[in-house]
Motif scaffolding. Structure first.
Motif, PDB file in Angstrom:
ATOM      1  N   ASP A 840      51.408  15.362  -9.019  1.00 16.49           N
ATOM      2  CA  ASP A 840      50.405  15.749  -8.025  1.00 16.49           C
ATOM      3  C   ASP A 840      49.004  15.809  -8.623  1.00 16.49           C
ATOM      4  OD1 ASP A 840      52.455  18.071  -6.056  1.00 16.49           O
ATOM      5  OD2 ASP A 840      52.227  15.894  -6.010  1.00 16.49           O
ATOM      6  N   ILE A 841      48.901  16.244  -9.890  1.00 18.07           N
ATOM      7  CA  ILE A 841      47.583  16.292 -10.554  1.00 18.07           C
ATOM      8  C   ILE A 841      47.022  14.890 -10.691  1.00 18.07           C
ATOM      9  CG2 ILE A 841      46.452  16.780 -12.756  1.00 18.07           C
ATOM     10  CD1 ILE A 841      48.355  19.175 -13.048  1.00 18.07           C
ATOM     11  N   TYR A 842      47.859  13.953 -11.121  1.00 21.71           N
ATOM     12  CA  TYR A 842      47.386  12.572 -11.250  1.00 21.71           C
ATOM     13  C   TYR A 842      47.042  11.994  -9.878  1.00 21.71           C
ATOM     14  CZ  TYR A 842      48.523  12.117 -16.200  1.00 21.71           C
ATOM     15  OH  TYR A 842      48.538  12.239 -17.554  1.00 21.71           O
ATOM     16  N   PHE A 843      47.825  12.362  -8.859  1.00 22.45           N
ATOM     17  CA  PHE A 843      47.541  11.869  -7.497  1.00 22.45           C
ATOM     18  C   PHE A 843      46.190  12.401  -7.016  1.00 22.45           C
ATOM     19  CE2 PHE A 843      48.684  10.138  -3.445  1.00 22.45           C
ATOM     20  CZ  PHE A 843      48.093  10.980  -2.511  1.00 22.45           C
ATOM     21  N   ALA A 844      45.929  13.684  -7.299  1.00 19.53           N
ATOM     22  CA  ALA A 844      44.671  14.289  -6.852  1.00 19.53           C
ATOM     23  C   ALA A 844      43.469  13.701  -7.569  1.00 19.53           C
ATOM     24  CB  ALA A 844      44.723  15.798  -7.060  1.00 19.53           C
ATOM     25  N   THR A 845      43.681  13.177  -8.780  1.00 19.05           N
ATOM     26  CA  THR A 845      42.574  12.590  -9.545  1.00 19.05           C
ATOM     27  C   THR A 845      42.567  11.067  -9.463  1.00 19.05           C
ATOM     28  OG1 THR A 845      43.957  12.719 -11.532  1.00 19.05           O
ATOM     29  CG2 THR A 845      42.421  14.529 -11.137  1.00 19.05           C
ATOM     30  N   ASN A 846      43.269  10.509  -8.476  1.00 19.60           N
ATOM     31  CA  ASN A 846      43.252   9.064  -8.178  1.00 19.60           C
ATOM     32  C   ASN A 846      43.844   8.204  -9.295  1.00 19.60           C
ATOM     33  OD1 ASN A 846      41.890   9.785  -5.811  1.00 19.60           O
ATOM     34  ND2 ASN A 846      39.883   9.551  -6.783  1.00 19.60           N
ATOM     35  N   GLN A 847      44.753   8.752 -10.069  1.00 26.50           N
ATOM     36  CA  GLN A 847      45.449   7.976 -11.102  1.00 26.50           C
ATOM     37  C   GLN A 847      46.854   7.653 -10.577  1.00 26.50           C
ATOM     38  OE1 GLN A 847      44.640   9.404 -15.270  1.00 26.50           O
ATOM     39  NE2 GLN A 847      43.789  11.168 -14.179  1.00 26.50           N
ATOM     40  N   TYR A 848      46.906   6.640  -9.738  1.00 27.88           N
ATOM     41  CA  TYR A 848      48.102   6.424  -8.916  1.00 27.88           C
ATOM     42  C   TYR A 848      49.274   5.873  -9.715  1.00 27.88           C
ATOM     43  CZ  TYR A 848      44.570   7.161  -5.365  1.00 27.88           C
ATOM     44  OH  TYR A 848      43.569   7.695  -4.624  1.00 27.88           O
ATOM     45  N   SER A 849      49.019   5.022 -10.688  1.00 30.93           N
ATOM     46  CA  SER A 849      50.113   4.495 -11.484  1.00 30.93           C
ATOM     47  C   SER A 849      50.787   5.605 -12.278  1.00 30.93           C
ATOM     48  CB  SER A 849      49.589   3.410 -12.427  1.00 30.93           C
ATOM     49  OG  SER A 849      50.645   2.880 -13.204  1.00 30.93           O
ATOM     50  N   ALA A 850      49.979   6.490 -12.884  1.00 28.88           N
ATOM     51  CA  ALA A 850      50.531   7.626 -13.629  1.00 28.88           C
ATOM     52  C   ALA A 850      51.259   8.584 -12.695  1.00 28.88           C
ATOM     53  CB  ALA A 850      49.415   8.360 -14.371  1.00 28.88           C
ATOM     54  N   ALA A 851      50.722   8.774 -11.480  1.00 30.87           N
ATOM     55  CA  ALA A 851      51.395   9.648 -10.517  1.00 30.87           C
ATOM     56  C   ALA A 851      52.782   9.106 -10.170  1.00 30.87           C
ATOM     57  CB  ALA A 851      50.538   9.785  -9.260  1.00 30.87           C
ATOM     58  N   LEU A 852      52.873   7.802  -9.924  1.00 29.76           N
ATOM     59  CA  LEU A 852      54.181   7.205  -9.627  1.00 29.76           C
ATOM     60  C   LEU A 852      55.150   7.387 -10.791  1.00 29.76           C
ATOM     61  CD1 LEU A 852      53.431   3.862  -7.739  1.00 29.76           C
ATOM     62  CD2 LEU A 852      54.843   5.755  -6.951  1.00 29.76           C
TER      63      LEU A 852
END
Length: 994
Positions: A840-852
């Motif tokens: 969720d932290i990566y998603f909130a900071t627009n780091q979508y590959s890391a979020a996945l």
């Protein structure tokens, strides 16, 4: 020249140099005589002293009318002082060798930051993000100077430094030294965090193919007059001191090589980079030759680096014969120590290995032996014997190590010593001086032996007979026989710490060296007795700057009147603390036990201090040993922890870290009953860690109950909110720039945020960590401008609002959440709720590959890599929707359509819209086998038919035609088909993003 001009010049030249009522820097400031002063042959004060004075005056804080300390004002006087400091550095041609030698780290840091500021480097911008090729030459050179200094300072800090011998301790001087030391450590910490960026900046500089310019006194004067004009002049490369490209690259290569070499101690592969940079430096020095004006490289040190790299980096050529350095290094790495002894014996004939290198090998073996490897004791003696024979052949004195190792001689030691002596000298070719040195050594060894049997072994040896005449041998033997018998104190059993006799006097420097290396408390006392017998004016606790005792203890210890006792207590405690830090718990326990025995005789206060430190040591020992496997600590240790927490002895100096560790220990081993019900009331008022521990334990205990009963959770929430709040006194400076080290700590709560974070990082209990994480996540989510909430377990137990929202430092909260998640995953990387928070932290900071990556990892750890169904409380609709958004923004539109099937209600609108996208970055039709919803497959068939994509339409038709997707099948068959496709799709996604 006119008469008036001559009169003016005469008046100027006759002006007194130093007015008695004015300090130097004020005189130079008011009279503008800096350049004239610097042109003198031997200016007094020296240029570097002027830099220190200018910057100290410019950084002095001011006091307002309410007697409150304010930051230094940004007025004309302070700006001129900073400019004068820069001009003095420009006069020295920005030579880092001179500046580093004479200026402390804080002063040089301030100077280079002022250079960055005046060179138009945008504040707050990372240097690694700036393109050096497009910057003005003076700006690029300022960035290079700062980053060269950064990595040089990091490398220099890794070298051992012998502390200067201070005079009698003075409180004001010690406080000033401590403040400067703390400031230096803070700057070093920041530099080390930015080290990778500095290396990237310097690597980028090697790609530049243009000359650079650095500010001179003239350009700095012009900047003060008209900044815009000079910036333009600098951009057109016409102002400043020219630094040729080859000179710049030579300096940068050398500094990078030193940085890589220092990193090689933890990553041996980096030595290859160091070797490349050093040999490139040699090439550039050969190209530049004597024309270099600004490139100063210590070529002897460079040659040493190159030689070390040849040893550490294996050569690709197998035909090349290994050097003795390489042979020794390979033997040390493989543990083949006997071959090291053979190499050293052979080298006693050739003298090819430097004495310093041989001594460093012996020190390394001593350190390994002191760490518990008893098999190395014999090797240490053999290597030391080889080095001693080499020393006496070259006319040097016998080392302290040899005297220590030869205190208890035996037949094997004497046989080996005679073998080394025999193989180290060629009697046919040796000079008379070599033979004389060897004969004198054997004679002195005989005189130092108590047992006549061992004397006879040496006197009857062929080498002894050859080197000494008959009359000398007979005289020596008669002298030994007539000698009165003496008691060998070395073999007397040591019954008490105070019964150890001091050995004979040796060189003070050698004894201090032994004092630094030894971790044996009995040997440490013996060395100190010898040292104090030689001189009573020295303070031997200052021998090494690595001996650090917490300030709360040092005042008590340094107050001991007896010098020997004071040195002994200080050194035993400092070495014990160091051993505990490096997890050498056995030696730490020996040192603390000896110190406890010593202080028990005269100081109840220091006795309690040592008991407290031994408690902390036992906690660390258990946590690093049996505690890692889940074995509970002994009941005695738990009782001692309780006793420490309840201790009410007055005037006992206490370390904060012990209280932290004790409370963390109780939480980690789930002693929640004690923390919630049995803790004395005075502890909760006086010890913030006990208060925090009680709230955490009570929250864990109340967690299964109804929401109304969770009053403790509300109390814990209010405590943490206060800690994360900022007071109105902390404001940004008037100049708008952010300082190198930011400090935004609140004094409103029971402790600082950094102290809270340090305490949390001592916890390992999953439930406690989960509660703390959920609290900070909730605190992060309550801010008004939040777009994407972060989810966490037990988040509903916390309040949903804060009365004074503006007081909370949400930037600090966000940083804390990231650090806590990183720490929690280092403790247990398989906790799915923590992985979801990280995603969720990566998603909130627009780091979508890391979020996945982390969303998929969370599903994998709780489903045996998707061989079982992922629990619905892990892959909730919110998680699936975020995975869909990640794939959509990564242009993986087919994956979006497949994930739409995972929702409780299939989102056909999103699925169809994504399938209409023709610019997809995923495998498209190869994913059709993972679709189980017939409606989506039928839409795909229609879409490909409409576009005329016959091949893809056939693939979609084939996917629809699978019998297990027939709508007439029982529900169990359809669910099984869906589950099988979910499994294969998620496994394929995991391989893609892991």
């Amino acid at each position: 020249m006119s008469a008036e001009a001559a009169d003016r010049e005469a008046a100027t030249s006759s002006r007194p140099c130093t007015p008695p009522q004015t300090s130097w820097f004020e005189f130079l400031l008011e009279e503008s005589l800096l350049e004239k002063h610097l042109r003198k042959p031997c200016p007094d004060p020296a240029p570097v002293q002027l830099i220190v004075q200018f910057l100290e005056q410019a950084s002095k804080p001011s006091v307002n009318e309410q007697n409150q300390v304010q930051p230094p004002p940004d007025n004309k006087r302070n700006r001129i002082l900073k400019l004068l400091a820069l001009k003095v550095a420009a006069h020295l041609k920005w030579d880092l060798d001179i500046l580093e030698k004479s200026l402390s780290v804080p002063v040089l840091n301030m100077l280079l930051n002022e250079l960055l500021c005046i060179s138009k480097v945008p504040p707050g911008t990372k240097h690694v993000d700036m393109d050096l090729a497009t910057l003005p030459p003076t700006t690029a050179m300022a960035i290079l100077l700062y980053n060269r200094w950064a990595i040089r300072t990091i490398v220099q800090s890794s070298f051992p430094v012998k502390q200067a011998k201070p005079g009698p301790p003075q409180l004001s001087v010690m406080n000033q030294m401590q403040q400067e030391k703390e400031l230096t450590e803070n700057i070093l910490k920041v530099l080390k965090e930015q080290a990778s960026d500095s290396i990237l900046v310097l690597e980028a500089a090697l790609k530049l193919n243009k000359d650079l310019y650095v500010h001179t006194m003239r350009t700095l004067d012009l900047l003060a007059v008209e900044p815009g004009m000079v910036n333009g002049e600098t951009e057109s490369s016409t102002a400043g001191l020219k630094i040729r490209t080859e000179e710049m690259q030579c300096q940068v290569c050398y500094d990078l090589g030193a940085a890589y070499f220092q990193q090689g101690s933890t990553n041996s592969a980096v030595y290859e980079n160091a070797r490349e940079k050093f040999f490139r430096t040699k090439e550039l020095i050969a190209e530049i030759g004597s024309l270099s004006l600004h490139c100063t490289i210590d070529e002897k040190r460079l040659a040493g680096y190159c030689q070390a790299c040849d040893v550490l980096v294996p050569s690709d050529s197998t035909s090349q014969q290994l050097t003795p350095y390489s042979q020794v290094h390979i033997c040390l790495r493989s543990g083949n120590y006997q071959d090291v002894v053979k190499i050293f014996i052979e080298d006693n004939l050739t003298f090819s290995l430097p004495v310093q290198f041989r001594q460093s090998v012996l020190r390394e073996l001593f350190q390994k032996a002191q760490q518990g490897n008893e098999d190395l004791d014999e090797i240490c003696f053999k290597v030391c014997a080889c080095n001693t024979v080499r020393d006496i052949l070259e006319g040097r004195a016998i080392s302290v190590q040899f005297n220590q190792l030869f205190l208890r001689p035996n037949k094997e030691k004497i046989d080996f010593l005679l073998e080394v002596c025999s193989r180290s000298i060629n009697l046919e070719k040796a000079s008379d001086s070599l033979k004389g040195n060897m004969a004198a050594f054997l004679k002195n060894v005989c005189l130092g032996l108590e047992d006549l049997q061992y004397v006879f072994m040496i006197s009857s040896h062929e080498l002894f007979i050859t080197l000494l005449k008959d009359e000398e041998r007979k005289l020596l033997v008669d002298q030994m026989r007539k000698r009165s018998p003496r008691v060998n104190l070395c073999i007397k059993p040591v019954t008490s710490f105070y019964d150890i006799p001091a050995s004979a006097s040796v060189n003070i420097g050698q004894l201090e060296h032994q004092l630094i290396l030894s971790v044996d408390p009995w040997r440490i006392r013996q060395i100190l007795i010898e040292l104090h017998g030689m001189t009573s004016e020295r303070q031997f606790w200052t021998v090494s700057n690595k001996w650090e005792v917490p300030s709360v203890y040092s005042g008590v210890i340094l107050g001991i009147k007896d010098n020997l006792t004071r040195d002994l207590v200080y050194i035993l405690m400092a070495k014990g603390l160091h051993c505990s830090t490096v997890k050498d718990f056995s030696h730490a326990k020996q040192l603390f036990a000896a110190c406890l025995e010593l202080v028990t005789e005269f100081s109840p206060k220091l006795r309690q201090v040592m008991l407290n430190e031994m408690l902390l040591l036992d906690i660390h020992t258990h946590e690093a040993g049996t505690g890692q496997s889940g074995e509970r600590p002994p009941s005695d240790l738990i009782s001692r922890v309780r006793g420490y927490l309840e201790m009410r002895l007055p005037d006992i100096p206490l370390r904060q870290v012990i209280a932290e560790e004790c409370v963390a220990f109780m939480l980690n081993w789930r002693e929640n009953e004690y923390l919630t019900l049995q803790v004395p009331a005075f502890l909760l008022q006086n010890n913030p860690y006990v208060k925090l521990g009680q709230l955490l334990a009570a929250t864990c205990k109340e967690l299964p109950g109804p929401k109304e009963s969770r009053r403790t959770a509300k109390d814990l929430w209010e405590v943490v909110v206060q800690i994360c709040s900022v007071s109105n006194q902390h404001k940004r400076g008037n100049d708008g720039r952010v300082s190198l080290i930011k400090q935004r700590e609140s004094t409103l709560g029971i402790m600082y945020r950094s102290e809270l974070l340090s305490f949390i990082k001592k916890l390992r209990e999953p439930l406690v960590l989960t509660i703390i994480l959920s609290l900070f996540v909730k605190l992060h989510n309550v801010r008004e401008d939040i777009v994407n909430d972060i989810t966490a377990e037990h988040i509903s137990i916390w309040p949903s609002s804060i009365p004074n929202l503006q007081s909370v430092d949400f930037e600090a909260v966000a940083i804390t959440v990231k650090e806590l998640v990183r720490y929690a995953l280092s403790i247990n990387p398989s906790t799915h709720s923590w992985l979801i928070i990280q995603a969720d932290i990566y998603f909130a900071t627009n780091q979508y590959s890391a979020a996945l990556h982390y969303y998929l990892q969370a599903g994998a750890v709780c489903s045996d890599f998707f061989n079982k169904a992922v629990p619905p409380d892990v892959y909730t609709d919110q998680v699936i929707k975020r995975m869909i958004k990640c794939c959509s923004l990564l242009n993986c539109h087919t994956q979006v359509a497949i994930l739409c099937q995972f929702l409780r209600e299939i989102d056909y609108k999103t699925a169809f819209k994504s399938l209409q996208e023709q610019n997809s970055h995923d495998a498209m039709d190869s994913y059709y086998d993972y679709i189980w919803d017939v409606t989506i497959l039928e839409y795909l068939t229609y879409l490909h038919h409409k576009r005329g994509e016959t091949d893809k339409r056939q693939i979609a038709i084939k996917a629809i035609g699978q019998t297990e997707l027939n709508a007439s099948n029982p529900e169990e068959v359809l669910q099984l088909a869906a589950q099988r496709r979910k499994k294969k799709f998620l496994q394929a996604m995991a391989k893609l993003y892991f």
